[in-house]
Design a protein around this motif. Structure first.
Motif, mmCIF file in Angstrom:
data_model
loop_
_atom_site.group_PDB
_atom_site.id
_atom_site.type_symbol
_atom_site.label_atom_id
_atom_site.label_comp_id
_atom_site.label_asym_id
_atom_site.label_seq_id
_atom_site.Cartn_x
_atom_site.Cartn_y
_atom_site.Cartn_z
ATOM 1 N N ALA A 183 38.382 98.405 122.395
ATOM 2 C CA ALA A 183 39.833 98.410 122.201
ATOM 3 C C ALA A 183 40.551 97.835 123.417
ATOM 4 O O ALA A 183 41.542 97.111 123.289
ATOM 5 C CB ALA A 183 40.320 99.832 121.910
ATOM 6 N N HIS A 184 40.054 98.149 124.606
ATOM 7 C CA HIS A 184 40.648 97.602 125.822
ATOM 8 C C HIS A 184 40.489 96.081 125.864
ATOM 9 O O HIS A 184 41.413 95.365 126.262
ATOM 10 C CB HIS A 184 40.000 98.243 127.045
ATOM 11 C CG HIS A 184 40.490 97.692 128.347
ATOM 12 N ND1 HIS A 184 41.794 97.834 128.772
ATOM 13 C CD2 HIS A 184 39.866 96.975 129.317
ATOM 14 C CE1 HIS A 184 41.944 97.241 129.952
ATOM 15 N NE2 HIS A 184 40.789 96.705 130.296
ATOM 16 N N GLN A 185 39.321 95.593 125.455
ATOM 17 C CA GLN A 185 39.103 94.145 125.452
ATOM 18 C C GLN A 185 39.980 93.453 124.413
ATOM 19 O O GLN A 185 40.557 92.392 124.664
ATOM 20 C CB GLN A 185 37.630 93.853 125.187
ATOM 21 C CG GLN A 185 37.259 92.375 125.231
ATOM 22 C CD GLN A 185 37.219 91.750 123.858
ATOM 23 O OE1 GLN A 185 36.809 92.379 122.882
ATOM 24 N NE2 GLN A 185 37.640 90.506 123.757
ATOM 25 N N LEU A 186 40.100 94.037 123.227
ATOM 26 C CA LEU A 186 40.925 93.434 122.171
ATOM 27 C C LEU A 186 42.408 93.469 122.528
ATOM 28 O O LEU A 186 43.179 92.632 122.061
ATOM 29 C CB LEU A 186 40.682 94.161 120.848
ATOM 30 C CG LEU A 186 39.282 94.007 120.244
ATOM 31 C CD1 LEU A 186 39.145 94.845 118.981
ATOM 32 C CD2 LEU A 186 38.988 92.537 119.942
ATOM 33 N N ALA A 187 42.807 94.434 123.334
ATOM 34 C CA ALA A 187 44.207 94.495 123.767
ATOM 35 C C ALA A 187 44.527 93.436 124.813
ATOM 36 O O ALA A 187 45.699 93.124 125.030
ATOM 37 C CB ALA A 187 44.532 95.885 124.309
ATOM 38 N N ALA A 190 43.089 87.478 126.177
ATOM 39 C CA ALA A 190 43.210 86.284 127.010
ATOM 40 C C ALA A 190 42.613 86.474 128.394
ATOM 41 O O ALA A 190 42.253 85.499 129.060
ATOM 42 C CB ALA A 190 44.689 85.892 127.137
ATOM 43 N N SER A 191 42.480 87.700 128.851
ATOM 44 C CA SER A 191 42.019 87.938 130.222
ATOM 45 C C SER A 191 40.645 88.591 130.302
ATOM 46 O O SER A 191 40.071 88.667 131.384
ATOM 47 C CB SER A 191 43.029 88.823 130.963
ATOM 48 O OG SER A 191 43.209 90.054 130.283
ATOM 49 N N ILE A 192 40.100 89.088 129.163
ATOM 50 C CA ILE A 192 38.825 89.812 129.197
ATOM 51 C C ILE A 192 37.909 89.305 128.090
ATOM 52 O O ILE A 192 38.325 89.184 126.938
ATOM 53 C CB ILE A 192 39.044 91.329 129.031
ATOM 54 C CG1 ILE A 192 39.845 91.902 130.201
ATOM 55 C CG2 ILE A 192 37.711 92.060 128.906
ATOM 56 C CD1 ILE A 192 40.164 93.366 130.058
ATOM 57 N N GLU A 193 36.671 89.000 128.461
ATOM 58 C CA GLU A 193 35.585 88.774 127.514
ATOM 59 C C GLU A 193 34.525 89.838 127.781
ATOM 60 O O GLU A 193 34.119 90.030 128.911
ATOM 61 C CB GLU A 193 34.986 87.381 127.679
ATOM 62 C CG GLU A 193 35.874 86.254 127.188
ATOM 63 C CD GLU A 193 35.193 84.906 127.277
ATOM 64 O OE1 GLU A 193 33.971 84.881 127.578
ATOM 65 O OE2 GLU A 193 35.860 83.882 127.061
ATOM 66 N N MET A 194 34.083 90.516 126.728
ATOM 67 C CA MET A 194 33.204 91.661 126.929
ATOM 68 C C MET A 194 32.052 91.642 125.933
ATOM 69 O O MET A 194 32.250 91.422 124.738
ATOM 70 C CB MET A 194 33.985 92.970 126.790
ATOM 71 C CG MET A 194 33.178 94.228 127.100
ATOM 72 S SD MET A 194 34.161 95.740 126.898
ATOM 73 C CE MET A 194 35.399 95.509 128.176
#
Length: 401
Positions: A183-187, A190-194
């Motif tokens: 959920a943190h990555q989907l939020a 543009a800044s996180i790939e997980m």
């Protein structure tokens, strides 16, 4: 609503041939229910829901293309009729004015048609040069692109890449943690790939977490009860395989010490793997994993004194009986602050709920000692138990870290 209405009372249904003869047909309520069921069955059998959506989307696309073409032709006819009206109103027969008016009308026609998406090359103005029109469009596009590219000259920041390896996939708290990470990555796309990789021993390989949409990969590892060395080696190999940036153990009690030992390996291989371990060091883990050692740490190292519950180590049945006699004597003198609960220092999911307290009657203590021996968890020097002040009657606080 239809499915719920199928469960009708039995008295509404015809039960005998005499009832059928009197009514001539089924009751109206049963008849309509039968028709509703038949209608739903036909829809689900002959036209599946997915096929219905595909079919309707295809039909809608046909109508959209047809409407665009018809709309284009209508616009062309309206513009040509407007040109004719303009030439009639000018009243010119062979004069230069009607030529000017007609050219203006044809120019308007070309402009209105060229703005349509589907009108390329179909309706050109009578006096318009198509080559010139394309050159003008190219010039406009080039100027627009140069204008739009000017403010975007600043370089865009590439997203930060994470690969997180987690153990303990069989537990529900593991699934909850995986969902929070995703959920943190989907939020912040543009800044996180997980990438999330979950691990579990082969015995629990069919766990719920591995089938979650939040998980990218699943691997089985050796149980630390079977071989702690193989458990550590398997985790290190998975971290190297996926080039993990973080190792996050969702530890069961039997695995906490082994997970702490893994940190030693990553500390020595920090330059080669680059994996960060979100876990404590073995020295602190050993203190926290031993209730008696943790109590002594609070009293002696942190100097909390009377704010810490008293704790005593029990290494045998005879030692438990001796502590019980001392506590009985202290209670008779009126100096006993609290009762003492006896509990296993090792992971014991069965007896940790007993909450057997001392002082107790000697007969009751002997009965309890015989019970835990029969269950396979006797008090011994290798597997000691603990006596600790039993806290009750106050607010209980829990910290989730």
């Amino acid at each position: 609503r239809t499915s719920v209405s199928l469960f009708c009372p039995l008295e509404l249904l015809p039960t005998t041939s005499k009832t059928m003869a009197n009514t001539g047909t089924l009751s109206s309520r049963t008849y309509h229910r039968f028709r509703a069921v038949l209608h739903l069955w036909i829809l689900q059998s002959f036209v599946p829901v997915t096929l219905t959506y595909v079919f309707l989307d295809w039909i809608g696309g046909l109508f959209a293309r047809t409407d665009g073409k018809v709309g284009l032709e209508c616009a062309a006819s309206k513009s040509s009729s407007a040109a004719e009206k303009a030439s009639k109103l000018s009243g010119g027969n062979g004069d230069g004015d009607d030529d000017d008016t007609a050219s203006i009308a044809s120019t308007n026609t070309t402009a209105s048609i060229s703005g349509s998406d589907d009108g390329e090359g179909e309706c050109q103005g009578d006096g318009e040069n198509p080559t010139k029109g394309k050159a003008d469009e190219q010039q406009i596009d080039s100027s627009t692109s140069s204008t739009s590219s000017a403010p975007s000259s600043t370089p865009t920041k590439s997203p930060t890449k994470y690969c997180i390896v987690l153990t303990g996939a069989k537990m529900s708290k593991h699934l909850h943690l995986v969902r929070c990470l995703r959920a943190h990555q989907l939020a912040n796309p543009a800044s996180i790939e997980m990438k999330i990789v979950v691990l579990e021993q082969d015995k629990f390989r069919y766990n719920a977490t591995r089938f979650s949409n939040c998980v990218d990969a699943f691997r089985t590892i050796t149980s630390p009860r079977v071989s702690p060395e193989a458990y550590i080696s398997d985790i290190l190999n998975v971290c190297r395989e996926f080039q993990a940036t973080h190792f996050l153990p969702v530890a069961a009690p039997a695995e906490a010490i082994c997970d702490a030992e893994i940190r030693k390996h990553f500390d020595t291989e920090q330059n080669s793997t680059g994996t960060k371990v979100l876990h404590m060091r073995p020295e602190l883990c050993l203190i926290l994993d031993d209730k008696h050692a943790f109590g002594k740490f609070l009293k002696d190292e942190l100097c909390l004194g009377k704010a810490t519950p008293n704790t005593m180590l029990v290494n045998s049945d005879d030692e438990a009986r001796r502590f019980n006699s001392d506590l009985l004597a202290t209670k008779q003198r009126g100096n006993l602050r609290r009762n003492m609960v006896i509990k296993n220092l090792s992971y014991d999911p069965v007896h940790r709920l007993d909450l057997f307290c001392l002082p107790a009657k000697p007969v009751d203590l002997d009965s309890y000692l015989a019970k835990i021996r029969a269950d396979g968890n006797p008090i011994s020097a290798e597997e000691p138990w603990q006596l600790q002040e039993f806290l009750s009657g106050g607010k209980e606080y829990a910290a989730s870290c």
